[in-house]
Design a protein around this motif. Structure first.
Motif: not given
Length: 96
Positions: A50-68
């Motif tokens: 809950q603390v880190t996901e709000p900052a990580l979610r926008p970064i994940r949406s920009i990055l391409p899928n790198l597998g696992g």
């Protein structure tokens, strides 16, 4: 003003450790080292998520899928370190 900057730097340091702890616990859960059925582990996992996901979610949406591989915590840490360096080198000396 320097007190506000000092508090901001401490907050960045604490958030850095939370991001690192979140990445480590996600690896431990993924490799089945810790069990999320344990109440303490689940509480820590939920808190860090809950603390880190709000900052990580926008970064994940920009990055391409790198597998696992999830490199979003590394990108977030680089952004935090960049902001800290800007504060230390440019903003902090300008404040009287």
């Amino acid at each position: 003003m320097r007190a506000i900057l000092d508090v901001l730097m401490v907050v960045f340091d604490l958030y850095t450790w939370l991001v690192i702890a979140s990445a480590v616990i996600s690896w431990l859960v993924a490799f089945n080292v810790v069990n999320t059925r344990n109440d303490v582990v689940r509480a820590i996992w939920n808190f860090l998520y809950q603390v880190t996901e709000p900052a990580l979610r926008p970064i994940r949406s920009i990055l391409p899928n790198l597998g696992g591989i999830d490199v979003s915590p590394i990108i977030l840490l680089l952004i935090i370190f960049f902001i800290q360096r800007v504060i230390v080198l440019y903003i902090y000396p300008a404040v009287i």
